[in-house]
Design a protein around this motif. Sequence first.
Motif, PDB file in Angstrom:
ATOM      1  N   GLU A 295       5.919  -9.772   6.186  1.00  0.00           N
ATOM      2  CA  GLU A 295       6.103  -8.919   5.052  1.00  0.00           C
ATOM      3  C   GLU A 295       5.009  -8.856   4.417  1.00  0.00           C
ATOM      4  OE1 GLU A 295       8.214  -9.733   0.712  1.00  0.00           O
ATOM      5  OE2 GLU A 295       8.838 -10.993   2.575  1.00  0.00           O
ATOM      6  N   GLU A 296       3.977  -9.899   4.464  1.00  0.00           N
ATOM      7  CA  GLU A 296       2.931  -9.506   3.546  1.00  0.00           C
ATOM      8  C   GLU A 296       1.984  -8.768   4.169  1.00  0.00           C
ATOM      9  OE1 GLU A 296       1.975 -10.873   0.630  1.00  0.00           O
ATOM     10  OE2 GLU A 296       4.046 -11.516   0.178  1.00  0.00           O
ATOM     11  N   THR A 297       1.961  -8.612   5.698  1.00  0.00           N
ATOM     12  CA  THR A 297       1.219  -7.753   6.313  1.00  0.00           C
ATOM     13  C   THR A 297       1.352  -6.207   5.903  1.00  0.00           C
ATOM     14  OG1 THR A 297       1.110  -9.016   8.333  1.00  0.00           O
ATOM     15  CG2 THR A 297       0.504  -6.920   8.512  1.00  0.00           C
ATOM     16  N   THR A 298       2.631  -5.869   5.832  1.00  0.00           N
ATOM     17  CA  THR A 298       2.906  -4.569   5.409  1.00  0.00           C
ATOM     18  C   THR A 298       2.823  -4.266   3.995  1.00  0.00           C
ATOM     19  OG1 THR A 298       5.143  -4.534   6.790  1.00  0.00           O
ATOM     20  CG2 THR A 298       4.931  -3.213   4.936  1.00  0.00           C
ATOM     21  N   ASN A 299       2.630  -5.551   3.149  1.00  0.00           N
ATOM     22  CA  ASN A 299       2.354  -5.321   1.700  1.00  0.00           C
ATOM     23  C   ASN A 299       0.743  -4.860   1.582  1.00  0.00           C
ATOM     24  OD1 ASN A 299       4.711  -5.840   0.722  1.00  0.00           O
ATOM     25  ND2 ASN A 299       4.489  -7.800   0.448  1.00  0.00           N
ATOM     26  N   TYR A 300       0.111  -5.518   2.432  1.00  0.00           N
ATOM     27  CA  TYR A 300      -1.384  -5.329   2.504  1.00  0.00           C
ATOM     28  C   TYR A 300      -1.883  -4.039   3.122  1.00  0.00           C
ATOM     29  CZ  TYR A 300      -2.579 -10.236   1.678  1.00  0.00           C
ATOM     30  OH  TYR A 300      -2.955 -11.528   0.987  1.00  0.00           O
ATOM     31  N   PHE A 301      -1.174  -3.578   4.134  1.00  0.00           N
ATOM     32  CA  PHE A 301      -1.389  -2.100   4.594  1.00  0.00           C
ATOM     33  C   PHE A 301      -0.813  -1.006   3.412  1.00  0.00           C
ATOM     34  CE2 PHE A 301      -1.006  -3.605   9.106  1.00  0.00           C
ATOM     35  CZ  PHE A 301      -2.387  -3.371   9.189  1.00  0.00           C
ATOM     36  N   VAL A 302       0.089  -1.166   2.760  1.00  0.00           N
ATOM     37  CA  VAL A 302       0.510  -0.443   1.686  1.00  0.00           C
ATOM     38  C   VAL A 302      -0.487  -0.419   0.754  1.00  0.00           C
ATOM     39  CG1 VAL A 302       2.433   0.126  -0.204  1.00  0.00           C
ATOM     40  CG2 VAL A 302       3.178  -0.599   2.028  1.00  0.00           C
ATOM     41  N   LYS A 303      -1.033  -1.448   0.182  1.00  0.00           N
ATOM     42  CA  LYS A 303      -2.181  -1.220  -0.946  1.00  0.00           C
ATOM     43  C   LYS A 303      -3.448  -0.695  -0.232  1.00  0.00           C
ATOM     44  CE  LYS A 303      -0.766  -5.480  -3.313  1.00  0.00           C
ATOM     45  NZ  LYS A 303      -0.876  -6.751  -3.786  1.00  0.00           N
ATOM     46  N   GLY A 304      -3.741  -0.855   0.973  1.00  0.00           N
ATOM     47  CA  GLY A 304      -4.718  -0.092   1.639  1.00  0.00           C
ATOM     48  C   GLY A 304      -4.613   1.389   1.579  1.00  0.00           C
ATOM     49  N   PHE A 305      -3.156   1.615   2.286  1.00  0.00           N
ATOM     50  CA  PHE A 305      -3.371   3.000   2.094  1.00  0.00           C
ATOM     51  C   PHE A 305      -2.948   3.899   0.897  1.00  0.00           C
ATOM     52  CE2 PHE A 305      -1.375   2.062   6.309  1.00  0.00           C
ATOM     53  CZ  PHE A 305      -2.333   2.765   7.106  1.00  0.00           C
ATOM     54  N   GLN A 306      -2.435   3.028  -0.219  1.00  0.00           N
ATOM     55  CA  GLN A 306      -2.589   3.671  -1.634  1.00  0.00           C
ATOM     56  C   GLN A 306      -4.087   3.774  -2.004  1.00  0.00           C
ATOM     57  OE1 GLN A 306      -0.465   0.543  -3.517  1.00  0.00           O
ATOM     58  NE2 GLN A 306       1.433   1.819  -3.647  1.00  0.00           N
ATOM     59  N   PHE A 307      -4.934   2.841  -1.639  1.00  0.00           N
ATOM     60  CA  PHE A 307      -6.297   3.245  -2.076  1.00  0.00           C
ATOM     61  C   PHE A 307      -6.867   4.588  -1.291  1.00  0.00           C
ATOM     62  CE2 PHE A 307     -10.786   2.385  -1.524  1.00  0.00           C
ATOM     63  CZ  PHE A 307     -11.275   2.291  -2.583  1.00  0.00           C
ATOM     64  N   GLY A 308      -6.628   4.360   0.130  1.00  0.00           N
ATOM     65  CA  GLY A 308      -7.334   5.584   0.851  1.00  0.00           C
ATOM     66  C   GLY A 308      -6.751   6.850   0.363  1.00  0.00           C
ATOM     67  N   PHE A 309      -5.757   7.092   0.062  1.00  0.00           N
ATOM     68  CA  PHE A 309      -5.030   8.394  -0.300  1.00  0.00           C
ATOM     69  C   PHE A 309      -5.637   8.557  -1.763  1.00  0.00           C
ATOM     70  CE2 PHE A 309      -2.677   8.182   3.605  1.00  0.00           C
ATOM     71  CZ  PHE A 309      -2.770   9.502   3.999  1.00  0.00           C
ATOM     72  N   LYS A 310      -5.792   7.675  -2.502  1.00  0.00           N
ATOM     73  CA  LYS A 310      -6.349   7.753  -3.825  1.00  0.00           C
ATOM     74  C   LYS A 310      -7.581   8.495  -3.882  1.00  0.00           C
ATOM     75  CE  LYS A 310      -6.686   5.477  -8.254  1.00  0.00           C
ATOM     76  NZ  LYS A 310      -6.694   4.043  -9.073  1.00  0.00           N
ATOM     77  N   VAL A 311      -8.392   7.802  -3.005  1.00  0.00           N
ATOM     78  CA  VAL A 311     -10.042   8.140  -2.933  1.00  0.00           C
ATOM     79  C   VAL A 311      -9.916   9.697  -2.178  1.00  0.00           C
ATOM     80  CG1 VAL A 311     -12.103   7.926  -1.694  1.00  0.00           C
ATOM     81  CG2 VAL A 311     -10.783   5.893  -2.694  1.00  0.00           C
ATOM     82  N   PHE A 312      -8.983   9.820  -1.097  1.00  0.00           N
ATOM     83  CA  PHE A 312      -9.193  11.135  -0.423  1.00  0.00           C
ATOM     84  C   PHE A 312      -7.962  12.295  -1.062  1.00  0.00           C
ATOM     85  CE2 PHE A 312     -11.791   8.830   2.523  1.00  0.00           C
ATOM     86  CZ  PHE A 312     -12.664   9.628   2.677  1.00  0.00           C
TER      87      PHE A 312
END
Length: 463
Positions: A295-312
């Motif tokens: 479950e935490e793996t998914t949460n970390y990935f979600v936070k990472g993708f939120q950052f990535g698409f916020k930047v790009f």
Amino acid sequence: MGIELVALHWIYIVFIVLIIGFMVKRLDATLICILGIFIIAIVATGDLTASISGVFNSFIYAITELLSTILIISIIVAMSRVLAKTGINEVMVAPFTKIIKNPTLAYWTIGILMMIISWFFWPSPAVALLGAVLLPVAIRAGLPALGVAVAMNLFGHGIALSSDFVIQGAPKLTADAAGIPVADVVSASIPLVITMGVVTTLVAYFLLRRDMKRGKLQLVGTYEGEVEQEKTEDLLTMTQKRFFATLIPIAFILDVVAMAVFNLQGGDATALIGGTSVFILLLLCIIAHKKKGLEETTNYFVKGFQFGFKVFGPVIPIAAFFYLGDSGFTTIIGDYLPKTSHGIVNDLGVALAAIVPLTKEIAVITLTGVGAITGLDGSGFSGISLVGSIGNLFGTAIGEGTATLTALGQIAAIWVGGGTLIPWALIPAAAICNVSPFELARRNLIPVVIGLIVTTIVAVFLI
């Protein structure tokens, strides 16, 4: 040259001017880029439906081209959050706290460490990884909080982000827009990055030392700022933290060795770093969170993708417009250019060479200026497709130096907008050091301007 092709060239020029104008006024250029794509498509095809579809297709094309970059940044940010939450980051930098004995050692140790970590982890996560741990140590050694922010800022958001040798997100954007290999931009940027980095950090250091002797700088920052950080939790034993603090740098060092041995560049190098980061993230999640690991793996990935698409997110429409200037035109709109055309930007370069006495001196000054202007939006990345396109244009016109011009524009854009001069772009470093982002921007201004001038002069001799 057909009348439609001439019209496309003029439309492209008009929208480039509009985009630059919007960036100078610190306005979002997304709407202008979308309008530009639509108008170019309708002039080329004469079909309203196809032109509307062309806007959507341009986004798909841009995302496809940028996807590897977005992915690698998202994954690395996700991994950095695990390191912060488990406290592994503190153990990783602990040995360097023993080196920091005086302000000089504090400045250069924090700066060089920030640069190295930023090449692998991206500057914003690196600020969070380093800042909270090394700030108190640097202050005890006598380096003011503002000096710590300057060091992290110039070495991380300046040198590391503008060069981007490992992840290669910035070189890919500029290289794609310029229509040249990523490796060419990386190679051409090395002497320019070294020049810019050495000049800027030395000037900043001497100005800091001068003001410290005059007693102008407070030791501890007093500005009320916030930066989002993961709160450290007691998830691992100290033995486990030390093991991973050793394993993770070794894994990335082995990646760099593999890149050199197997000559991995561009997408292959990015994939190696990304895959290593994924496995580290998975391993840490399973060991640290145990039953909640999945479950935490998914949460970390979600936070990472939120950052990535916020930047790009703001970059995609702008990049889509500039991809039309080269190879993207046929894919996005269709085969509507005459057989004699080499792409809108290349055609403009040839025409410019025929009517304007363009010299390499004018070219490098223009690229530095355009790069700096595009950085005024505080992104650093939103305008580097433009400098890649203009680098190709001028390189074609003068018959050489496309890679050097593109690299120069990239460096100027990211140093100005990536987080060293625009106040809202350097909030992470300012907030973690508890200093005013406006004061940090003022402190960086003279070193960065001097660095850009010297780097521009060096670029003239490299073309």
